[in-house]
Enzyme design. Structure first.
Site, PDB file in Angstrom:
ATOM      1  N   THR A  75      -8.622  -0.487   6.505  1.00 10.68           N
ATOM      2  CA  THR A  75      -7.479  -0.017   5.728  1.00 10.68           C
ATOM      3  C   THR A  75      -6.197  -0.008   6.556  1.00 10.68           C
ATOM      4  O   THR A  75      -6.223  -0.044   7.780  1.00 10.68           O
ATOM      5  CB  THR A  75      -7.736   1.417   5.225  1.00 10.68           C
ATOM      6  OG1 THR A  75      -7.911   2.280   6.366  1.00 10.68           O
ATOM      7  CG2 THR A  75      -8.977   1.486   4.346  1.00 10.68           C
ATOM      8  N   VAL A  76      -5.083   0.033   5.854  1.00 11.74           N
ATOM      9  CA  VAL A  76      -3.776   0.321   6.441  1.00 11.74           C
ATOM     10  C   VAL A  76      -3.354   1.697   5.953  1.00 11.74           C
ATOM     11  O   VAL A  76      -3.799   2.131   4.884  1.00 11.74           O
ATOM     12  CB  VAL A  76      -2.723  -0.741   6.020  1.00 11.74           C
ATOM     13  CG1 VAL A  76      -2.930  -2.034   6.757  1.00 11.74           C
ATOM     14  CG2 VAL A  76      -2.718  -0.956   4.503  1.00 11.74           C
ATOM     15  N   TYR A 127      -5.540   5.543  -8.992  1.00  7.26           N
ATOM     16  CA  TYR A 127      -6.665   4.721  -8.551  1.00  7.26           C
ATOM     17  C   TYR A 127      -7.945   5.114  -9.270  1.00  7.26           C
ATOM     18  O   TYR A 127      -8.763   4.257  -9.627  1.00  7.26           O
ATOM     19  CB  TYR A 127      -6.853   4.845  -7.037  1.00  7.26           C
ATOM     20  CG  TYR A 127      -5.823   4.083  -6.242  1.00  7.26           C
ATOM     21  CD1 TYR A 127      -6.054   2.774  -5.852  1.00  7.26           C
ATOM     22  CD2 TYR A 127      -4.618   4.673  -5.891  1.00  7.26           C
ATOM     23  CE1 TYR A 127      -5.110   2.065  -5.128  1.00  7.26           C
ATOM     24  CE2 TYR A 127      -3.659   3.978  -5.167  1.00  7.26           C
ATOM     25  CZ  TYR A 127      -3.910   2.666  -4.784  1.00  7.26           C
ATOM     26  OH  TYR A 127      -2.966   1.975  -4.073  1.00  7.26           O
ATOM     27  N   CYS A 187       0.821  -1.212   0.000  1.00  4.60           N
ATOM     28  CA  CYS A 187       0.000   0.000   0.000  1.00  4.60           C
ATOM     29  C   CYS A 187       0.857   1.266   0.000  1.00  4.60           C
ATOM     30  O   CYS A 187       1.696   1.445   0.888  1.00  4.60           O
ATOM     31  CB  CYS A 187      -0.898  -0.021   1.226  1.00  4.60           C
ATOM     32  SG  CYS A 187      -1.811   1.509   1.495  1.00  4.60           S
TER      33      CYS A 187
END
Length: 324
Positions: free
Chosen positions: A132-133, A195, A63
């Protein structure tokens, strides 16, 4: 990427039908701040004092948002003070997991839990939101400090300076307005732009994203022809925020997200800039390309339903960058 709804797991991808095919990123839900004396930060509550060994960072090497925090943990000398857990790169029906069958994964070194969602549920059993991270966890208060990467890196930038003796400042007061301006364009068109292009489910949504993406890359290429870093000769958080997208661009975004007008290696200044930041002490160790490539191609079955991992170009990030 699934979500929790009232504490229950829901394996549901982003709904782009409601937004005309456009990908809309959700916002972070935990916005507390670690400060040197434990006083409140710009948001959240007080009580999160900078202390060695008190905090734990949950990340994915894949990520880019988590990568920011790994970089700041490294360059600010915090590896001995903030412990770490690394999730598995495959993000499937259970979201991020703590499986350990791939080199670089650690499992949950704090609680021994199975899924990242269990960390959110430990903070709030009735929580709703995306799992999420990164997550910055407080071992003392047994809760999440923050899951907003842009704010975590600012905490790491200065809150622990009195403990580490590392006073390198990547958010210097005289440059903050300029940094914010740079961050705003780069986030919208590049960091998140890839994204928006890659997760678009309509031609118009893709076109709306990919044009500004390459307009900004072209602009940065020209800008870096006369500037070593984004703000002249001073290395700032803006550079690191850009770097985590650039390092993923040719191996992932160019092919997987259809961002294929040009590669970063086709931009001499951006390519040199990327190599220089990669070669900064401690940064190469935060960059796990096997996790990066596997995560995107294996996890996104709406884009790559057969989960074929490409052979990818051979890129030499250790090649002299020539930007001194």
């Amino acid at each position: 990427m699934g979500q929790l709804i009232d504490g229950k797991w829901d394996d549901r991808w982003y709904d782009t039908k409601a937004s005309g095919g456009k990908f809309v990123r959700s916002t972070a839900g935990f916005r507390n701040w670690i400060t040197a004396d434990g006083s409140a930060g710009p948001s959240g509550t007080d009580g999160f004092k900078a202390e060695s060994g008190r905090y734990h960072l949950y990340v994915s090497y894949a990520c880019p948002w988590a990568h920011r925090t790994l970089i700041f943990r490294a360059i600010k000398g915090l590896s001995e003070h903030i412990t770490l857990s690394v999730v598995h790169p495959d993000m499937l029906s259970d979201g991020w997991t703590f499986a350990t069958d791939l080199p670089g994964t650690t499992g949950d070194t704090l609680f021994g839990l199975q899924f990242l969602r269990d960390i959110y549920l430990r903070a709030d059993p009735q929580i709703s939101g995306r799992v999420t991270v990164p997550i910055l966890w407080d071992k003392q208060r047994n809760t999440i400090v923050s899951n907003e990467s842009s704010e975590i890196i600012r905490m790491l930038n200065s809150a622990f300076d009195g403990i580490t003796g590392n006073h390198d400042d990547y958010w210097p007061a005289p440059l903050r307005d300029q940094i914010e301006q740079m961050n705003t364009r780069i986030y919208d068109t590049i960091n998140n732009g890839v994204y928006k292009a890659g997760f678009a489910t309509s031609q118009s949504a893709y076109d709306d994203a990919v044009g500004p993406l390459f307009d900004s890359l072209d602009w940065l290429e020209a800008h870096l022809s006369s500037n070593r870093y984004l703000l002249g000769d001073t290395l700032t958080e803006a550079d690191w925020r850009l770097f985590t997208t650039l390092i993923r661009f040719d191996p992932v975004y160019h092919l997987h997200f259809k961002c294929n007008r040009r590669r970063i290696i086709d931009y001499p200044n951006l390519w040199g800039f990327t190599r220089e930041l990669y070669q900064h002490p401690g940064v190469a160790e935060t960059t796990e390309m096997n996790h990066i490539v596997r995560h995107y191609h294996y996890s996104h079955d709406t884009i790559n339903p057969n989960r074929i991992i490409p052979i990818n170009p051979v890129l030499d990030y250790a090649k002299p960058h020539g930007r001194s």
